[in-house]
Enzyme design. Structure first.
Site, short mmCIF file in Angstrom:
data_model
loop_
_atom_site.label_atom_id
_atom_site.label_comp_id
_atom_site.label_asym_id
_atom_site.label_seq_id
_atom_site.Cartn_x
_atom_site.Cartn_y
_atom_site.Cartn_z
N VAL A 48 22.50 20.85 75.58
CA VAL A 48 22.46 21.44 74.24
C VAL A 48 23.87 21.42 73.67
CG1 VAL A 48 22.01 23.55 72.93
CG2 VAL A 48 20.56 22.97 74.90
N ARG A 102 28.59 26.19 63.80
CA ARG A 102 28.34 27.43 63.03
C ARG A 102 27.76 27.18 61.65
NH1 ARG A 102 29.37 27.64 67.61
NH2 ARG A 102 30.78 29.08 68.66
N ARG A 103 26.82 26.21 61.61
CA ARG A 103 26.09 26.01 60.36
C ARG A 103 24.59 26.09 60.60
NH1 ARG A 103 28.60 20.57 57.79
NH2 ARG A 103 30.78 20.99 58.26
N GLY A 104 24.23 26.62 61.76
CA GLY A 104 22.80 26.79 62.03
C GLY A 104 22.14 25.61 62.74
N VAL A 105 22.95 24.66 63.27
CA VAL A 105 22.36 23.49 63.94
C VAL A 105 21.67 23.91 65.25
CG1 VAL A 105 22.86 21.26 65.03
CG2 VAL A 105 24.00 21.90 62.89
N SER A 152 25.94 28.22 79.17
CA SER A 152 27.38 27.98 79.26
C SER A 152 28.16 29.25 78.91
CB SER A 152 27.81 26.84 78.33
OG SER A 152 27.55 27.19 77.00
N GLU A 153 27.54 30.08 78.05
CA GLU A 153 28.16 31.37 77.71
C GLU A 153 27.02 32.38 77.63
OE1 GLU A 153 31.11 31.26 74.38
OE2 GLU A 153 30.59 29.14 74.41
N TYR A 167 22.11 32.71 74.24
CA TYR A 167 20.66 32.47 74.27
C TYR A 167 19.75 33.69 74.16
CZ TYR A 167 21.81 27.63 75.21
OH TYR A 167 22.29 26.35 75.09
N PHE A 174 21.22 22.16 85.90
CA PHE A 174 20.62 20.94 85.36
C PHE A 174 21.01 20.75 83.90
CE2 PHE A 174 17.49 24.43 85.62
CZ PHE A 174 17.25 24.67 84.28
C1 LIG Z 1 27.21 26.73 71.50
C2 LIG Z 1 26.88 25.75 70.41
C3 LIG Z 1 25.68 24.90 70.84
C4 LIG Z 1 26.53 26.52 69.14
O1 LIG Z 1 26.06 25.64 68.15
P1 LIG Z 1 26.14 25.95 66.58
O2 LIG Z 1 25.38 24.88 65.91
O3 LIG Z 1 27.53 26.19 66.20
O4 LIG Z 1 25.33 27.34 66.51
P2 LIG Z 1 24.60 27.95 65.20
O5 LIG Z 1 25.47 27.76 64.00
O6 LIG Z 1 23.21 27.44 65.09
O7 LIG Z 1 24.58 29.46 65.61
C5 LIG Z 1 23.40 30.09 65.92
C6 LIG Z 1 23.72 31.48 66.36
O8 LIG Z 1 24.39 31.46 67.63
C7 LIG Z 1 25.65 32.13 67.54
N1 LIG Z 1 26.57 31.37 68.36
C8 LIG Z 1 26.86 30.08 68.26
N2 LIG Z 1 27.71 29.72 69.22
C9 LIG Z 1 27.95 30.80 69.96
C10 LIG Z 1 28.75 31.06 71.08
N3 LIG Z 1 29.49 30.10 71.66
N4 LIG Z 1 28.78 32.31 71.57
C11 LIG Z 1 28.04 33.28 71.01
N5 LIG Z 1 27.25 33.09 69.94
C12 LIG Z 1 27.21 31.87 69.41
C13 LIG Z 1 25.98 32.08 66.07
O9 LIG Z 1 26.87 33.12 65.74
C14 LIG Z 1 24.63 32.25 65.44
O10 LIG Z 1 24.23 33.59 65.51
P3 LIG Z 1 23.20 34.26 64.45
O11 LIG Z 1 22.07 33.28 64.26
O12 LIG Z 1 22.79 35.51 65.14
O13 LIG Z 1 24.00 34.43 63.20
C15 LIG Z 1 28.06 24.80 70.07
O14 LIG Z 1 29.18 25.59 69.72
C16 LIG Z 1 28.46 23.90 71.22
O15 LIG Z 1 27.98 22.77 71.26
N6 LIG Z 1 29.32 24.39 72.14
C17 LIG Z 1 29.79 23.60 73.28
C18 LIG Z 1 28.67 23.18 74.19
C19 LIG Z 1 27.84 24.35 74.70
O16 LIG Z 1 28.36 25.38 75.07
N7 LIG Z 1 26.52 24.15 74.69
C20 LIG Z 1 25.59 25.10 75.25
C21 LIG Z 1 25.22 24.57 76.59
S1 LIG Z 1 24.24 25.70 77.52
#
Ligand SMILES: CC(C)(COP(=O)(O)OP(=O)(O)OC[C@H]1O[C@@H](n2cnc3c(N)ncnc32)[C@H](O)[C@@H]1OP(=O)(O)O)[C@@H](O)C(=O)NCCC(=O)NCCS
Length: 404
Positions: free
Chosen positions: A81, A89-92, A117-118, A122, A404
């Site tokens: 993911v 942080r645009r809702g992807v 990862s954090e 989730y 995984f």
């Molecule tokens: C984590 C990650 C997938 C978030 O993607 P994103 O497109 O920026 O997330 P969104 O804009 O859709 O955010 C959705 C929600 O999650 C929250 N969020 C996003 N990233 C977060 C993070 N790292 N920690 C905590 N909350 C997070 C946002 O604040 C938002 O919250 P809300 O809907 O309650 O307002 C992206 O930062 C990333 O690819 N990180 C590195 C790889 C990774 O960690 N992937 C997960 C693997 S398990």
């Protein structure tokens, strides 16, 4: 929202969607690598988010069979993911989670499972921490067992081909009774567990495979890496256990004795061990493992009725849950669990909780009582948490030995 999310259609899209997380790891999505990866993650189970024809995010789901207390359940194993840093942080992520969970629901998989990862990402999508795991580092000088072990059985170092024939037999025997373990296909063994890229191994050294046999039957195995290193003439290397799996009792003791005794290792490290691992009792000085406990797998009940009805229960009884599920509202409402079946009910609720808290308790890794004490579950009727604890109890802690 100027982007859209849909399943990948070909290997090229698949590679670009996987690269959304791959680029954080410094991984290049070569065709050879993606070809191999797609043998375990079907292309159509990889969702891609794209904007004006450019892929900006990806999220995949392995089709798993997961052991749960008293059963095996079709489960989406959420993986790779990621959102490109240019579009964060645009809702992807939210849109990808929406598309993925709708897809999992439509496929009739009652559960989704992931490694986070954090730990703050989730929960909002209904996942709850369902297990814990321990990373250990055992100094060679503290590797003695509490009780002497008279050696039994035969240990053999084998090549990948023989490992492929023998290891799955041990895995399947242990998996069947261990919540959190996943059925593995031949591709999974060949392309992930036993696989080593040419010249691979790097710092840790190449993968070695050892099997323990008794009466000609495989009863334990380990995959490990060892690359001797010397510091002023003294062995200073780490023996990294990738995976050590054995039947209960003697075989487990034998395989660990072997690993702990290998010469030229100053430390033996292992990660993702279950919190009730027998090492706590085998070692004379378990404290010296310096265990670091962290979260293990996270569980999401995608279909509450089907998921609750798919597992077994350790005690008779009935409990009425009032479940909140903002992200998958089809689960919200009151459910009565009795005689192993969950049905919608108009009866008064006894435990009120978010679906993520039900995910925490589902594999038996955490109790409702501790979730009540931690503020994740409201006990509306006295004694309901203890009753649910008895029903959801698992003989052993959940264990998922691989990320995984
Ligand atoms: C984590 C990650 C997938 C978030 O993607 P994103 O497109 O920026 O997330 P969104 O804009 O859709 O955010 C959705 C929600 O999650 C929250 N969020 C996003 N990233 C977060 C993070 N790292 N920690 C905590 N909350 C997070 C946002 O604040 C938002 O919250 P809300 O809907 O309650 O307002 C992206 O930062 C990333 O690819 N990180 C590195 C790889 C990774 O960690 N992937 C997960 C693997 S398990």
């Amino acid at each position: 929202m100027s982007f859209k999310v849909r399943p990948c259609r070909d290997l090229d899209e698949f590679g670009r969607a996987v690269f959304a997380i791959g680029q954080y790891f410094g991984m290049e999505p070569t065709e050879e690598r993606m070809e191999r990866f797609s043998k375990n993650l079907p292309i159509e189970r990889m969702h891609a988010a794209s904007e004006n024809g450019t892929i900006i995010g990806g999220a995949g789901a392995f089709p798993f069979r997961l052991t749960v207390p008293g059963g095996v359940v079709s489960t989406a194993g959420v993986t790779v993911v990621g959102t490109f840093p240019t579009h964060r942080r645009r809702g992807v992520l939210k849109a990808m989670m929406r598309a993925q969970l709708d897809d999992v629901h439509a496929r009739g998989e009652p559960l989704a499972l992931l490694w986070a990862s954090e730990d703050t990402i989730y929960g909002r999508y209904g996942y709850g921490m369902a297990s814990q795991c321990a990373d250990v580092k055992i100094p060679r000088e503290h590797a003695a067992f509490a009780k002497p072990l008279e050696r039994e059985g035969t240990l053999r170092i084998v090549d990948a081909e023989e490992a492929l024939r023998l290891f799955p037999r041990v895995w399947d025997a242990v998996r069947r009774r261990t919540p959190g373990m996943l059925a593995r296909t031949r591709n999974w063994w060949e392309l992930r567990i036993l696989f080593e890229p040419p010249g691979g191994g790097g710092e840790g050294g190449p993968k070695r495979f050892v099997v323990l046999e008794r009466c000609g039957r495989p009863e334990g195995y380990a995959v490990y890496r060892h690359k001797p290193k010397w510091d002023e003439g003294v062995a200073d290397s780490e023996l990294q256990i990738v995976e050590a799996v054995a039947l209960d009792g003697r075989p487990t003791a034998e395989i660990w004795r072997y690993l702990l005794d290998i010469d030229w290792a100053a430390r033996i490290t292992a990660s993702l061990l279950p919190v009730d691992h027998p090492l706590w009792w085998l070692l004379a000085a378990p404290r010296t493992m310096r265990p670091r406990i962290g979260d293990g797998v996270w569980v999401r009940l995608v279909d509450v009725g089907a998921a609750l009805s798919a597992r077994g229960y350790a005690a008779d009884g009935a409990v009425v849950f009032d479940i909140t599920d903002d992200f998958c509202p089809w689960n919200s409402g009151r459910w009565r669990l009795a005689r192993g079946r969950a049905k919608r009910t108009a009866a008064a609720a006894q435990l009120r909780l978010d679906v993520s808290a039900l995910g925490c308790a589902y594999l038996g890794g955490f109790t409702f009582s501790e979730l009540v004490r931690g503020g994740r579950v409201d006990e509306l009727r006295r004694g309901a948490a203890a009753r649910a604890d008895a029903m959801f109890a698992s003989e052993r802690a959940p264990w998922c030995p691989e990320i995984f």
